[in-house]
Design a protein around this motif. Sequence first.
Motif, PDB file in Angstrom:
ATOM      1  N   GLU A 241     -42.034  36.195 -76.712  1.00  0.00           N
ATOM      2  CA  GLU A 241     -42.792  36.448 -75.773  1.00  0.00           C
ATOM      3  C   GLU A 241     -42.366  35.412 -74.675  1.00  0.00           C
ATOM      4  O   GLU A 241     -42.250  35.730 -73.646  1.00  0.00           O
ATOM      5  CB  GLU A 241     -44.364  35.898 -76.101  1.00  0.00           C
ATOM      6  N   THR A 242     -42.046  34.184 -74.823  1.00  0.00           N
ATOM      7  CA  THR A 242     -41.793  33.570 -73.719  1.00  0.00           C
ATOM      8  C   THR A 242     -40.304  33.759 -73.197  1.00  0.00           C
ATOM      9  O   THR A 242     -39.992  33.817 -72.124  1.00  0.00           O
ATOM     10  CB  THR A 242     -41.613  31.810 -74.341  1.00  0.00           C
ATOM     11  N   THR A 243     -39.424  34.057 -74.135  1.00  0.00           N
ATOM     12  CA  THR A 243     -37.855  34.527 -73.640  1.00  0.00           C
ATOM     13  C   THR A 243     -38.196  35.874 -72.753  1.00  0.00           C
ATOM     14  O   THR A 243     -37.542  36.026 -71.864  1.00  0.00           O
ATOM     15  CB  THR A 243     -37.010  34.773 -74.828  1.00  0.00           C
ATOM     16  N   GLN A 244     -38.908  36.765 -73.167  1.00  0.00           N
ATOM     17  CA  GLN A 244     -39.014  38.058 -72.530  1.00  0.00           C
ATOM     18  C   GLN A 244     -39.767  38.042 -71.318  1.00  0.00           C
ATOM     19  O   GLN A 244     -39.251  38.465 -70.192  1.00  0.00           O
ATOM     20  CB  GLN A 244     -39.744  39.181 -73.515  1.00  0.00           C
ATOM     21  N   LYS A 245     -40.790  37.103 -71.262  1.00  0.00           N
ATOM     22  CA  LYS A 245     -41.474  36.713 -69.833  1.00  0.00           C
ATOM     23  C   LYS A 245     -40.280  36.101 -68.873  1.00  0.00           C
ATOM     24  O   LYS A 245     -40.165  36.601 -67.714  1.00  0.00           O
ATOM     25  CB  LYS A 245     -42.426  35.952 -69.985  1.00  0.00           C
ATOM     26  N   ARG A 246     -39.422  35.161 -69.359  1.00  0.00           N
ATOM     27  CA  ARG A 246     -38.426  34.599 -68.383  1.00  0.00           C
ATOM     28  C   ARG A 246     -37.447  35.654 -68.189  1.00  0.00           C
ATOM     29  O   ARG A 246     -37.232  35.631 -66.799  1.00  0.00           O
ATOM     30  CB  ARG A 246     -37.740  33.650 -69.252  1.00  0.00           C
ATOM     31  N   LEU A 247     -37.053  36.498 -69.160  1.00  0.00           N
ATOM     32  CA  LEU A 247     -35.952  37.361 -68.695  1.00  0.00           C
ATOM     33  C   LEU A 247     -36.510  38.609 -67.671  1.00  0.00           C
ATOM     34  O   LEU A 247     -36.002  38.983 -66.846  1.00  0.00           O
ATOM     35  CB  LEU A 247     -35.420  38.102 -69.734  1.00  0.00           C
ATOM     36  N   ALA A 248     -37.744  38.820 -67.810  1.00  0.00           N
ATOM     37  CA  ALA A 248     -38.179  40.103 -67.248  1.00  0.00           C
ATOM     38  C   ALA A 248     -38.676  39.635 -65.561  1.00  0.00           C
ATOM     39  O   ALA A 248     -38.801  40.541 -64.937  1.00  0.00           O
ATOM     40  CB  ALA A 248     -39.757  40.391 -67.772  1.00  0.00           C
ATOM     41  N   ASN A 249     -38.805  38.304 -65.365  1.00  0.00           N
ATOM     42  CA  ASN A 249     -38.881  37.881 -63.977  1.00  0.00           C
ATOM     43  C   ASN A 249     -37.400  37.539 -63.368  1.00  0.00           C
ATOM     44  O   ASN A 249     -37.700  36.937 -62.163  1.00  0.00           O
ATOM     45  CB  ASN A 249     -39.929  36.699 -63.956  1.00  0.00           C
ATOM     46  N   SER A 250     -36.483  37.950 -64.071  1.00  0.00           N
ATOM     47  CA  SER A 250     -35.285  37.631 -63.341  1.00  0.00           C
ATOM     48  C   SER A 250     -34.756  38.775 -62.463  1.00  0.00           C
ATOM     49  O   SER A 250     -35.228  39.539 -62.398  1.00  0.00           O
ATOM     50  CB  SER A 250     -34.198  37.186 -64.635  1.00  0.00           C
ATOM     51  N   ASP A 251     -33.769  38.132 -61.558  1.00  0.00           N
ATOM     52  CA  ASP A 251     -33.198  39.067 -60.623  1.00  0.00           C
ATOM     53  C   ASP A 251     -32.616  40.276 -61.427  1.00  0.00           C
ATOM     54  O   ASP A 251     -32.763  41.652 -60.873  1.00  0.00           O
ATOM     55  CB  ASP A 251     -32.167  38.583 -59.566  1.00  0.00           C
ATOM     56  N   ASP A 252     -32.063  39.834 -62.454  1.00  0.00           N
ATOM     57  CA  ASP A 252     -31.064  40.928 -63.351  1.00  0.00           C
ATOM     58  C   ASP A 252     -32.059  41.839 -63.531  1.00  0.00           C
ATOM     59  O   ASP A 252     -31.695  42.938 -63.960  1.00  0.00           O
ATOM     60  CB  ASP A 252     -30.320  40.368 -64.345  1.00  0.00           C
ATOM     61  N   ALA A 253     -33.287  41.525 -64.181  1.00  0.00           N
ATOM     62  CA  ALA A 253     -34.177  42.701 -64.811  1.00  0.00           C
ATOM     63  C   ALA A 253     -34.626  43.565 -63.670  1.00  0.00           C
ATOM     64  O   ALA A 253     -34.781  44.625 -63.777  1.00  0.00           O
ATOM     65  CB  ALA A 253     -35.548  42.008 -65.341  1.00  0.00           C
ATOM     66  N   ALA A 254     -34.730  43.194 -62.561  1.00  0.00           N
ATOM     67  CA  ALA A 254     -35.220  43.713 -61.305  1.00  0.00           C
ATOM     68  C   ALA A 254     -34.096  44.748 -61.183  1.00  0.00           C
ATOM     69  O   ALA A 254     -34.151  45.926 -60.738  1.00  0.00           O
ATOM     70  CB  ALA A 254     -35.674  43.024 -59.882  1.00  0.00           C
ATOM     71  N   GLU A 255     -32.802  44.304 -61.160  1.00  0.00           N
ATOM     72  CA  GLU A 255     -31.686  44.943 -60.809  1.00  0.00           C
ATOM     73  C   GLU A 255     -31.503  46.120 -62.174  1.00  0.00           C
ATOM     74  O   GLU A 255     -31.234  47.327 -61.825  1.00  0.00           O
ATOM     75  CB  GLU A 255     -30.375  44.190 -61.017  1.00  0.00           C
ATOM     76  N   GLY A 256     -32.022  45.987 -63.073  1.00  0.00           N
ATOM     77  CA  GLY A 256     -31.759  46.869 -64.359  1.00  0.00           C
ATOM     78  C   GLY A 256     -32.714  48.063 -64.063  1.00  0.00           C
ATOM     79  O   GLY A 256     -32.401  49.109 -64.326  1.00  0.00           O
ATOM     80  N   VAL A 257     -33.928  47.632 -63.498  1.00  0.00           N
ATOM     81  CA  VAL A 257     -34.852  48.925 -63.207  1.00  0.00           C
ATOM     82  C   VAL A 257     -34.369  49.525 -62.158  1.00  0.00           C
ATOM     83  O   VAL A 257     -34.546  50.707 -62.183  1.00  0.00           O
ATOM     84  CB  VAL A 257     -36.260  48.161 -62.808  1.00  0.00           C
ATOM     85  N   ARG A 258     -33.788  48.848 -60.832  1.00  0.00           N
ATOM     86  CA  ARG A 258     -33.129  49.539 -59.824  1.00  0.00           C
ATOM     87  C   ARG A 258     -32.181  50.492 -60.135  1.00  0.00           C
ATOM     88  O   ARG A 258     -32.121  51.738 -60.061  1.00  0.00           O
ATOM     89  CB  ARG A 258     -32.945  48.744 -58.783  1.00  0.00           C
ATOM     90  N   SER A 259     -31.285  49.944 -61.056  1.00  0.00           N
ATOM     91  CA  SER A 259     -30.092  50.944 -61.354  1.00  0.00           C
ATOM     92  C   SER A 259     -30.503  52.265 -62.376  1.00  0.00           C
ATOM     93  O   SER A 259     -29.915  53.203 -62.211  1.00  0.00           O
ATOM     94  CB  SER A 259     -28.972  50.036 -62.292  1.00  0.00           C
ATOM     95  N   PHE A 260     -31.775  51.896 -63.040  1.00  0.00           N
ATOM     96  CA  PHE A 260     -32.317  53.163 -63.784  1.00  0.00           C
ATOM     97  C   PHE A 260     -32.705  53.993 -63.283  1.00  0.00           C
ATOM     98  O   PHE A 260     -32.411  55.282 -62.989  1.00  0.00           O
ATOM     99  CB  PHE A 260     -33.218  52.611 -64.682  1.00  0.00           C
ATOM    100  N   VAL A 261     -33.530  53.756 -61.996  1.00  0.00           N
ATOM    101  CA  VAL A 261     -34.100  54.726 -61.080  1.00  0.00           C
ATOM    102  C   VAL A 261     -33.104  55.369 -60.170  1.00  0.00           C
ATOM    103  O   VAL A 261     -33.170  56.599 -60.111  1.00  0.00           O
ATOM    104  CB  VAL A 261     -35.324  53.847 -60.106  1.00  0.00           C
ATOM    105  N   GLU A 262     -32.185  54.578 -59.829  1.00  0.00           N
ATOM    106  CA  GLU A 262     -31.072  55.310 -59.002  1.00  0.00           C
ATOM    107  C   GLU A 262     -29.873  55.699 -59.787  1.00  0.00           C
ATOM    108  O   GLU A 262     -28.990  56.218 -58.950  1.00  0.00           O
ATOM    109  CB  GLU A 262     -30.623  54.040 -57.881  1.00  0.00           C
TER     110      GLU A 262
END
Length: 271
Positions: A241-262
């Motif tokens: 839980e703590t690791t996933q929360k940290r990763l989910a709030n990273s810039d790279d996680a946001a980029e992962g979502v953007r790349s999926f959508v785009e």
Amino acid sequence: MNTPHPTPDTEGRIDCEVRGHVLLICINRPAKRNGFTARMFRELAEAYTRLDDDPALRVGVLHAAGDHFTAGLDLPSVAPLMQRGDRAVPDGLVDPNDLGMPRYRRRTKPMVVAVKGITFTVGIELMLAADIVVAATDCRFSQLEVKRGIMATGGATLRMAERSGLGNAMLHLLTGDEFGAAEALRLNYVQKVVEPEQVLPEALQIAEQIAAQAPLAVVATRLNVLKVLEEGPMAAMHEFETTQKRLANSDDAAEGVRSFVEKRAARFTGQ
């Protein structure tokens, strides 16, 4: 891919080359079948430390100049250290054997190893301490310390049994016999076997695939797998839980979502 030029330095050396986000680390003493001197151990630790400390570097590839990975320890060079109980790796540097011993740093970033020809003693221990191993069909493996009156203390007694089971580990540790790439693959000591000329390109290709992924997620995944092996599944699960929360709030996680959508390849920064 060109093989690094042999060094005239009788003590040998460790060479480094940066290719994108990958650090190639070359064992360079082919005139002595890349037998490890005390100096080479120190320089290898410095290279591993460089990999971990440089944010632009994401994966390491360990390989060797010449026809062989390493014949093991250069006993005339290393024996005095062993007799005094001294360390070949200075305090504070990353330990290439990744044993977690006091005063040694542990590696966090992935390491891919390309082995070929003679791969004895410390060569086996270095590859077992790494994450992924590509072996050439001409590999000759031997953990032969018992033939020299000493014990393998770079991790072989730990990791050979972990990978292949007690009986298989004892067979090779207690006899010091020689075995080939097919046996190493069967025992899970290596992950791929290719022709000698393909061993470094294959290792580099794997490293580049890893380097293209999100660096924070790669490191977290690697460390969680190690925690399972060293501390058990419950200890690893407690970090989910703590690791996933940290990763989910990273810039790279946001980029992962953007790349999926785009519908495009992600461009990760390690932030």
